[in-house]
Design a protein around this motif. Sequence first.
Motif, PDB file in Angstrom:
ATOM      1  N   PHE A 115      44.228  39.841  53.620  1.00 32.57           N
ATOM      2  CA  PHE A 115      43.529  39.482  52.315  1.00 32.57           C
ATOM      3  C   PHE A 115      43.406  37.962  51.992  1.00 32.57           C
ATOM      4  O   PHE A 115      42.567  37.325  51.370  1.00 32.57           O
ATOM      5  CB  PHE A 115      44.606  39.911  50.988  1.00 32.57           C
ATOM      6  CG  PHE A 115      44.402  41.447  50.757  1.00 32.57           C
ATOM      7  CD1 PHE A 115      43.673  42.061  49.991  1.00 32.57           C
ATOM      8  CD2 PHE A 115      45.420  42.389  51.587  1.00 32.57           C
ATOM      9  CE1 PHE A 115      43.397  43.317  49.660  1.00 32.57           C
ATOM     10  CE2 PHE A 115      44.950  43.760  51.262  1.00 32.57           C
ATOM     11  CZ  PHE A 115      44.329  44.222  50.410  1.00 32.57           C
ATOM     12  N   PHE A 126      34.681  37.244  48.169  1.00 29.09           N
ATOM     13  CA  PHE A 126      35.491  37.714  47.285  1.00 29.09           C
ATOM     14  C   PHE A 126      35.267  37.781  45.754  1.00 29.09           C
ATOM     15  O   PHE A 126      35.891  38.680  44.963  1.00 29.09           O
ATOM     16  CB  PHE A 126      37.099  37.275  47.267  1.00 29.09           C
ATOM     17  CG  PHE A 126      37.314  36.042  46.870  1.00 29.09           C
ATOM     18  CD1 PHE A 126      38.017  35.968  45.585  1.00 29.09           C
ATOM     19  CD2 PHE A 126      36.723  34.807  47.274  1.00 29.09           C
ATOM     20  CE1 PHE A 126      38.417  34.772  44.822  1.00 29.09           C
ATOM     21  CE2 PHE A 126      37.021  33.596  46.654  1.00 29.09           C
ATOM     22  CZ  PHE A 126      38.003  33.518  45.494  1.00 29.09           C
ATOM     23  N   PHE A 130      35.927  40.818  43.699  1.00 31.08           N
ATOM     24  CA  PHE A 130      37.105  40.882  42.606  1.00 31.08           C
ATOM     25  C   PHE A 130      36.884  40.384  41.241  1.00 31.08           C
ATOM     26  O   PHE A 130      37.465  40.478  40.207  1.00 31.08           O
ATOM     27  CB  PHE A 130      38.292  40.075  43.191  1.00 31.08           C
ATOM     28  CG  PHE A 130      38.861  41.074  44.308  1.00 31.08           C
ATOM     29  CD1 PHE A 130      39.062  42.266  44.295  1.00 31.08           C
ATOM     30  CD2 PHE A 130      39.012  40.125  45.764  1.00 31.08           C
ATOM     31  CE1 PHE A 130      39.431  43.058  45.661  1.00 31.08           C
ATOM     32  CE2 PHE A 130      39.602  40.909  46.661  1.00 31.08           C
ATOM     33  CZ  PHE A 130      39.629  42.252  46.942  1.00 31.08           C
ATOM     34  N   CYS A 151      42.048  50.490  51.569  1.00 31.18           N
ATOM     35  CA  CYS A 151      43.016  49.451  51.459  1.00 31.18           C
ATOM     36  C   CYS A 151      44.317  50.042  51.648  1.00 31.18           C
ATOM     37  O   CYS A 151      45.381  49.996  52.403  1.00 31.18           O
ATOM     38  CB  CYS A 151      42.843  48.179  50.912  1.00 31.18           C
ATOM     39  SG  CYS A 151      41.431  47.304  51.312  1.00 31.18           S
ATOM     40  N   GLN A 182      46.393  41.181  47.182  1.00 32.81           N
ATOM     41  CA  GLN A 182      44.907  40.813  46.391  1.00 32.81           C
ATOM     42  C   GLN A 182      45.154  39.594  45.348  1.00 32.81           C
ATOM     43  O   GLN A 182      44.599  38.565  45.431  1.00 32.81           O
ATOM     44  CB  GLN A 182      44.178  41.921  45.832  1.00 32.81           C
ATOM     45  CG  GLN A 182      42.829  41.647  45.381  1.00 32.81           C
ATOM     46  CD  GLN A 182      42.584  42.278  44.044  1.00 32.81           C
ATOM     47  OE1 GLN A 182      42.507  41.556  42.867  1.00 32.81           O
ATOM     48  NE2 GLN A 182      42.790  43.442  43.864  1.00 32.81           N
ATOM     49  N   ARG A 186      44.115  35.451  45.765  1.00 36.58           N
ATOM     50  CA  ARG A 186      43.175  34.923  44.835  1.00 36.58           C
ATOM     51  C   ARG A 186      43.681  33.826  44.187  1.00 36.58           C
ATOM     52  O   ARG A 186      43.262  32.763  43.974  1.00 36.58           O
ATOM     53  CB  ARG A 186      42.595  36.071  43.998  1.00 36.58           C
ATOM     54  CG  ARG A 186      41.729  37.053  44.692  1.00 36.58           C
ATOM     55  CD  ARG A 186      41.478  38.200  43.589  1.00 36.58           C
ATOM     56  NE  ARG A 186      41.122  37.905  42.352  1.00 36.58           N
ATOM     57  CZ  ARG A 186      41.204  38.403  41.200  1.00 36.58           C
ATOM     58  NH1 ARG A 186      41.679  39.805  41.248  1.00 36.58           N
ATOM     59  NH2 ARG A 186      40.506  37.973  39.936  1.00 36.58           N
TER      60      ARG A 186
END
Length: 223
Positions: A115, A126, A130, A151, A182, A186
């Motif tokens: 990730f 991403f 996302f 996933c 995730q 981020r």
Amino acid sequence: MGRPHAARARKEPEVSVPDTGVRGGRLPRSARRAQLLEAAQSVFVEYGYHAAAMDEIAERAHVSKPVLYQHFPGKLDLYLALIDQYTTELPALVREAIASTTDNKQRVAAAVGAFFSFVEREDAAFRLVFESDLLGEPAVAQRVQQMGAECADAVTKVIQEDTELPSEQSHLLGVATVGMSQIVARYWMQEKTIPREEAERLVSMLAWRGLAGFPLHPESGTD
């Protein structure tokens, strides 16, 4: 006798080349498609889906709008092509990470690292997956949900191999591990207050120590 020399010296006539609308020259279809997707991605990342314009995408790809529409009938087709690419890529990264070792502790760490690798891509892919302003579009939402499920399934298999938990409980923990990885990846990408290796280590440690609290299979290690 001088005429042959005169004929050889005569200037060749200019040949006009028809305007095909392709300012970047001719490319094989696959290469042109890749070029258009790269341009579209940069525009979508910068402006979001709704504010992105096909004119801007064509300009960045150095093609005319008719050429762009020959490959993608509309803006949504472009976006879905990108989403298809990346919602396939991330589960593949997770599965590849898990397959890189037979040690389950290292497998969890590798899955977490997948990730971080994904969010650190230079093209910021991403953000389309996302942080899209199009997640309300059913076609996009379905692809993103499917990606998350794939996933989670990959991580669930590791948990089931290492614990005595029923499949439903293992799956819930797989979803939790993926969700945590995730979100933290981020967050790290936005802040970068600590090195990536340290961030990965902390998240992996949290995930593994949490999983270690569940009953192990007799053949599993105790680390």
